[in-house]
Structure formats: structure tokens, C-alpha cells
Design an enzyme around this catalytic site. Structure first.
Site, PDB file in Angstrom:
ATOM      1  N   ASN B  48       0.837  -1.215   0.000  1.00 13.06           N
ATOM      2  CA  ASN B  48       0.000   0.000   0.000  1.00 13.06           C
ATOM      3  C   ASN B  48       0.863   1.253   0.000  1.00 13.06           C
ATOM      4  O   ASN B  48       1.828   1.360   0.754  1.00 13.06           O
ATOM      5  CB  ASN B  48      -0.994   0.005   1.174  1.00 13.06           C
ATOM      6  N   ASN B  51      -1.210   8.394   0.562  1.00 12.33           N
ATOM      7  CA  ASN B  51      -1.052   9.755   0.062  1.00 12.33           C
ATOM      8  C   ASN B  51      -1.650  10.745   1.064  1.00 12.33           C
ATOM      9  O   ASN B  51      -2.682  10.462   1.669  1.00 12.33           O
ATOM     10  CB  ASN B  51      -1.762   9.875  -1.300  1.00 12.33           C
ATOM     11  N   ALA B  52      -1.019  11.890   1.190  1.00 12.02           N
ATOM     12  CA  ALA B  52      -1.474  12.912   2.142  1.00 12.02           C
ATOM     13  C   ALA B  52      -2.928  13.319   1.904  1.00 12.02           C
ATOM     14  O   ALA B  52      -3.612  13.752   2.834  1.00 12.02           O
ATOM     15  CB  ALA B  52      -0.564  14.139   2.070  1.00 12.02           C
ATOM     16  N   SER B  53      -3.392  13.164   0.685  1.00  8.89           N
ATOM     17  CA  SER B  53      -4.789  13.502   0.371  1.00  8.89           C
ATOM     18  C   SER B  53      -5.757  12.407   0.832  1.00  8.89           C
ATOM     19  O   SER B  53      -6.964  12.574   0.678  1.00  8.89           O
ATOM     20  CB  SER B  53      -4.949  13.669  -1.145  1.00  8.89           C
ATOM     21  N   TYR B  54      -5.243  11.335   1.332  1.00  3.19           N
ATOM     22  CA  TYR B  54      -6.019  10.137   1.693  1.00  3.19           C
ATOM     23  C   TYR B  54      -6.693   9.516   0.457  1.00  3.19           C
ATOM     24  O   TYR B  54      -6.511   8.349   0.172  1.00  3.19           O
ATOM     25  CB  TYR B  54      -7.047  10.433   2.798  1.00  3.19           C
ATOM     26  N   CYS B  59      -4.012   0.896  -2.520  1.00  5.43           N
ATOM     27  CA  CYS B  59      -3.779  -0.269  -1.651  1.00  5.43           C
ATOM     28  C   CYS B  59      -2.793  -1.258  -2.285  1.00  5.43           C
ATOM     29  O   CYS B  59      -2.500  -1.193  -3.479  1.00  5.43           O
ATOM     30  CB  CYS B  59      -5.085  -1.022  -1.409  1.00  5.43           C
ATOM     31  N   GLU B  61      -3.238  -4.443  -2.979  1.00  2.04           N
ATOM     32  CA  GLU B  61      -3.826  -5.309  -3.988  1.00  2.04           C
ATOM     33  C   GLU B  61      -3.879  -4.596  -5.342  1.00  2.04           C
ATOM     34  O   GLU B  61      -3.559  -5.173  -6.383  1.00  2.04           O
ATOM     35  CB  GLU B  61      -5.251  -5.716  -3.590  1.00  2.04           C
ATOM     36  N   CYS B  92     -10.417  -3.987   0.609  1.00  4.35           N
ATOM     37  CA  CYS B  92     -11.470  -2.968   0.575  1.00  4.35           C
ATOM     38  C   CYS B  92     -12.257  -3.089  -0.736  1.00  4.35           C
ATOM     39  O   CYS B  92     -11.857  -3.803  -1.669  1.00  4.35           O
ATOM     40  CB  CYS B  92     -10.875  -1.566   0.725  1.00  4.35           C
ATOM     41  N   CYS B  95     -10.405  -2.231  -4.074  1.00  2.64           N
ATOM     42  CA  CYS B  95      -9.543  -3.306  -4.574  1.00  2.64           C
ATOM     43  C   CYS B  95     -10.371  -4.453  -5.151  1.00  2.64           C
ATOM     44  O   CYS B  95     -10.003  -5.029  -6.177  1.00  2.64           O
ATOM     45  CB  CYS B  95      -8.655  -3.816  -3.447  1.00  2.64           C
TER      46      CYS B  95
HETATM   47 ZN   LIG Z   1      -8.036  -1.679  -1.026  1.00  3.29          ZN
END
Ligand SMILES: [Zn+2]
Ligand SMILES: [Zn+2]
Ligand SMILES: [Zn+2]
Ligand SMILES: [Zn+2]
Lengths: 150, 150, 150, 150
Positions: B48, B51-54, B59, B61, B92, B95
Site C-alpha cells: 500500500n 497519500n497525504a490527500s487520503y 492499496c 492489492e 477494501c 480493490c
Molecule cells: Zn483496497
């Protein structure tokens, strides 16, 4: 099963059809409308808003969720989704994950055919499902808190 | 069931553990490693990359999938995923949707506990699943092609 | 200007052209290839890998970045991007944000026309830019750490 | 410069502060509020709605845009963004790309410090910018239509 009255179910489905009219989908030409029924009885509509980058696209279901959540309404009783296709179309995985954040496992999700007719005389179908079925064994907020092994 | 030899299964799990070491997860502090076994027998690793931006986070996968697909390898035989948590953690929804694009419904997906021990003497578990189970009734490329109703 | 030799620049551009061949872009039909030159001199290639959900699409630039980062290579000297269009096409905002996480403000980014010819006799152009120019006044990791006001 | 009255500017900034109250940001603990002024004079509010997957996070600016667009309001006069930080914080690249889809290059974007005080007696600052400055040389819908070279 879902605890919704037929009237409530028809109201959220009708709202999803209305929402679809505002779809911005110049790239896929695949219009989607969604509507949430909040626990307080409000209906919040969303449509897919695409983006030239493709990755920046936000689906109808996520639009409805963030719209509602950003107004402080985060408890939901039902979700309806409709497209232009004459069969029940399922949410993508991205939307399932965002639905998962706020909705209970068994909250009714109505996937509605474009030719659905509430009179029951048409051929259009509803597929009633829930996030427990659409995203089994899901990843969620509680997993981020789990202790890390050695 | 999966058609993989035990040796192949252990190899892809081992690769997922190795992949985890390169996780870039300063925000969640939740390291994830993934590994794909391609149909030709190659193993492709992913971690994974946050990133700071979320929202820009990708991820493990998905990293493994795009890495492999961008090298022209798009036919897969197995996927293994491991975190630092002593239980099997599921992918998630984002993915799952990306896995859905390239993998068969029943391709084995091994969700592996951090304390898994291939000797079978430890407590660490493997949850073997597949995208047919993780993303039932999925949305896919074929739906974009469906005729629109009137 | 950029500290790269002409040979290095041509190598990373050539790799972006090669990467484009592995684009998976059935929805946009817009092929993109990217290549990173790492600080250690390795070249890492990426292509755009689209998804039926549209939102699950990962561009060539991000594919190259997560591919490299997941192999522990997070220090970069240059990026090249090429499409099938006979002009220099710029990265989308999602990619700029992911580039921002790992690359210096002035690392050279070569946006290369499809008809670029390294002999210099053709009409194909290179637009040399950098993330400082493409994402000015950017949001980054350091902002998440800022003290919150009262 | 922007053609907005001071009253309109203060109204959209005030709305961004109000919007921030509905931020759902359990992971970053970084609250963001945004507000759009539509060309018809409506104000549409958005907040960041995070997700356990991190990648499923939708920022305040994108929430406001999809909320408005899904109600058929896609012509905008201004955007204001505020966080809990005592300085002007800039939108991430994902949001810039989504803003780019709907807003003109020079539409005013107000990045507002948490301690902004409309009386002008405080220290809180506004950074007035626009998407032409925040996402120069941008990728947009028109590029997808460009002819492919041989
Ligand atoms: Zn994921
Ligand atoms: Zn979706
Ligand atoms: Zn991009
Ligand atoms: Zn953003």
C-alpha cells in the site's frame, strides 16, 4: 423484512429515478440515479458525476452518501439505485465500501430496473439486497484499530 | 479446490510477506503486502502506497494488479494479502472492483494472518476466498454495454 | 537545466513509449505510457489501467509511482509521459498529487508528443515541466501536521 | 477582480465555516469545509467524508461539487475552503481535477485561514486563487477528443 412501508420504498425509488435526470456522464453515457432514505425520513438524491480523468469520477451512490453525511445525516434506512438499463444493476466496489462506512449490514438496498413500474403490472424488477450481501467479510473502521502482531 | 500446488500457495504467501516490507503507510500505520501469481507462474508484489490527500491512496492489492497489468500480465492464478494484524484482513471495496476487472470469479485469494506459519504449527490462519464471494452480484465491463431502456 | 544527460532523458522517454503498449484502456481508448528514472538509475514503467467503474481507473503516472515505491524505490530523477496524441498531454490532478508525495518540486517531467523523434528532425515536441509548476501551492504531508486553531 | 460583491464573498466563506462542522474525519482528524456559490446565487456546502479504506475518502471540495452537480447546478461563481488550521490550505490534486471539470479558469477560489475574521481586524488571511493557477496546463475533457497520431 426491511421494516419499510411500501409507501416509503416507493418514495425512495421514485427519488432515484428523479436523481438520474441530473447524471453528468458524458464519458460512459451510463446514467445512474440513487436515493437514500435517512432514519429521520428525509430523502437525499445523488447522480453519477464523471470526470475527464476517469479516476475522478464519483458514482451516484457515493454522491448521495457524501451529500447526506455532509449535512450531518449519517443514519440511513434505505438506498435505491436505478440506471437506464432494463435490469437491476449493482453498485461498484468503491460505492460498496463507502456505503459500508455508514449503513448497517442489513439496511435494504433496492436495485431497480429502468422499466420498473410500481403498479406491478410491468416487467421491471427490483433486486432487494443489502451491504452484508454485497460486501461480505468487509474491511471497515474497526480493522484499523486492531493490534499489530510482532 | 484451487488447482494450486501447496508449493505455489506458499510461494505467493511468502511474496506477500516480503511485499509488506515496502509499504508506505505513514498515515494509517497499517502495512499491507500483496502478491499475485500470474498464469505463467510469475509472482508480482505490491504494497500500500498512501497519500497525504487520503483519497489518492492506492492499496497493496491494486498496486500489484496495475503493476502486473502494465507489464502485459493480466491473467492470474492466485492472490495473497497480508497485514501486521494477527487475523485475516479482507480487501477494501476499491480493490475488489479492480481485482474483478482481471480475475476469474473463483481464483483463490488467500487472506493471511500476520502470524501465519507455513509449518502449520502456529496459530496464524489463512482465509481462502475468491472475488465471486467477496464481490457478489458485481458490476463489470459487460454492464456498460447493456442496451439502454426507453 | 535538469541535470540529466541527453542520454538519460532519451532513455526515460523511450521507456514511456514502450510502456504505452501495455495500456489497458478499453473505456477511454486513450493510451498513456509513463516512465520514471529513479535516483539510482533504474527505469520503472507504467501504463493506464482502466476499470469498468471509471473511478477505479489508475493512470500511467500513478501506476509507475506505486510500482516503484512498492519496490522501495522512492527517490526519482525524472518522469516521462506519452499518449497517442500528437501534442504534449499533461497529467491529471490525481497523478499530480501522487507525484507530489514523492518527487521534488523541480524534478524534470517530460510531456512528450506521440510523434516525438529524438533525432530532432520531426515535429513532435517535448514540454519539460515539473511538479512545482503543475501543482503550485500544493497540499502535502506537512499540512496534516499543522496545529489546529482554537 | 472577481466580480463578486464583498457581501457575496463573505456569504460563501461563512458557509464554508458552517460546512466544516459536518466533517467526518475520524482518520485524519483534519476537518475541512467548502462552499460553492452557484451562478444563480445559491450556496452549496460540502465537508470531507473520510473512509476506512483511505482511498474511498471524498474531500470537502469534491463533496460540494458533486452535491451541486447532482442537483443540476453546474455553473459556479466562487468556491471557499476552510480547515482548522490558522493558514490558507490548498485543495488536493484530486479536487483540483474535479473543480476543473466544471469551473472557469479564473473563478475565484478563497482559501481561508481558520482564524479569519471578516472585520479585518484579526490575523486570519484569505488566499484568493483560481483553478487556472492551481492546476496550470490542465488535462480536461477536450483532450480525450484529440485525434490519435499514427
Ligand atoms: Zn483496497
Ligand atoms: Zn460506484
Ligand atoms: Zn492521472
Ligand atoms: Zn481534495
Amino acid at each position: 423484512m426491511s421494516g419499510l412501508s411500501e409507501e416509503q420504498r416507493e418514495a425512495v425509488i421514485k427519488a432515484a429515478f428523479e436523481a438520474k435526470e441530473f447524471s453528468y456522464s458524458p464519458y460512459s453515457k451510463f446514467r445512474v440515479g440513487a436515493a437514500l432514505l435517512t432514519s429521520e425520513g428525509d430523502i437525499i438524491k445523488g447522480a453519477n458525476i464523471e470526470n475527464a480523468s476517469y479516476g475522478g469520477t464519483i458514482c451516484a451512490e457515493r454522491t448521495a452518501i457524501v451529500k447526506s453525511a455532509s449535512e450531518g445525516k449519517r443514519s440511513f434506512a434505505a438506498l435505491a439505485v436505478v440506471t437506464d438499463v432494463n435490469s437491476a444493476i449493482s453498485p461498484c466496489g468503491l460505492c460498496r465500501q463507502v456505503i459500508r462506512e455508514f449503513c448497517t449490514q442489513d439496511m435494504p438496498i433496492y436495485l431497480v430496473s429502468a422499466d420498473y413500474d410500481s403498479s406491478g403490472t410491468g416487467t421491471g424488477r427490483i433486486n432487494e439486497t443489502c451491504i452484508g450481501k454485497l460486501l461480505p467479510d468487509s474491511f471497515g473502521p474497526e480493522h484499523l484499530e486492531l493490534p499489530r502482531g510482532v
